[in-house]
Design a protein around this motif. Structure first.
Motif, short mmCIF file in Angstrom:
data_model
loop_
_atom_site.label_atom_id
_atom_site.label_comp_id
_atom_site.label_asym_id
_atom_site.label_seq_id
_atom_site.Cartn_x
_atom_site.Cartn_y
_atom_site.Cartn_z
N TYR A 65 7.95 88.95 9.73
CA TYR A 65 6.87 88.84 10.71
C TYR A 65 5.80 87.93 10.11
N ASN A 66 5.64 86.74 10.64
CA ASN A 66 4.69 85.77 10.08
C ASN A 66 4.89 85.59 8.58
N ALA A 67 6.14 85.44 8.18
CA ALA A 67 6.56 85.25 6.79
C ALA A 67 6.24 86.45 5.91
N THR A 78 6.47 93.47 8.63
CA THR A 78 5.84 93.84 9.89
C THR A 78 4.71 94.83 9.57
N ALA A 138 12.84 81.65 6.57
CA ALA A 138 11.75 82.18 7.40
C ALA A 138 10.84 83.11 6.63
N GLY A 139 11.23 83.45 5.40
CA GLY A 139 10.42 84.35 4.59
C GLY A 139 11.16 85.59 4.14
#
Length: 144
Positions: free
Chosen positions: A82-84, A87, A120-121
């Motif tokens: 989640y955004n690198a 969550t 993506a992280g």
């Protein structure tokens, strides 16, 4: 590929003959946005349940209690990227683990992650989960 690593971790965890007469207690806790991490969690739980000596609890992080954490011999935590990063529910979950008196010391810890694309992280999220476990003196290990 990641689900294979998670399944291998689970199989390694349960393939060692039990030292105690009690079944090994495995908690698989996860958050999922689009269902991918939930599917990984289900596969891990299914793999662990193949051993008749394993007792498995599969729960979303929001429903895990302190009693679940203390009950478990091994804890697997999963998060989508989640955004690198983790969550918010997984970050909150890890931040609320018991610290005083080291009640999670020497429990086995593992992490699994899902992402919507390469780079993506995933590594950052996995290391974030494992880092929290190491701070709590849990046992984690790496591999190929």
């Amino acid at each position: 590929m990641l689900w294979k690593i998670c399944c291998l971790f689970t199989l390694l965890l349960i393939s060692t003959p039990p030292v105690l007469a009690e079944p090994i207690a495995i908690l698989v806790a996860y958050d999922s946005v689009d269902g991918h991490t939930e599917q990984l969690a289900q596969w891990i739980a299914e793999g662990a349940r193949e051993d008749s000596e394993a007792e498995v609890r599969l729960k979303r992080v929001e429903t895990v209690t302190q009693e679940d954490l203390l009950w478990a011999d091994a804890i697997m935590v999963g998060s989508p990227v989640y955004n690198a990063g983790l969550t918010p529910p997984v970050a909150k979950f890890l931040a609320e683990w018991p610290f005083e008196g080291s009640p999670l010391k020497n429990k086995v810890g593992g992490a699994f992650v899902s992402a919507k694309g390469a780079s993506a992280g995933e590594e950052t999220v996995m290391v974030g989960i494992l880092h929290s476990m190491l701070i709590l003196q849990m046992v984690t290990f790496g591999g190929d």
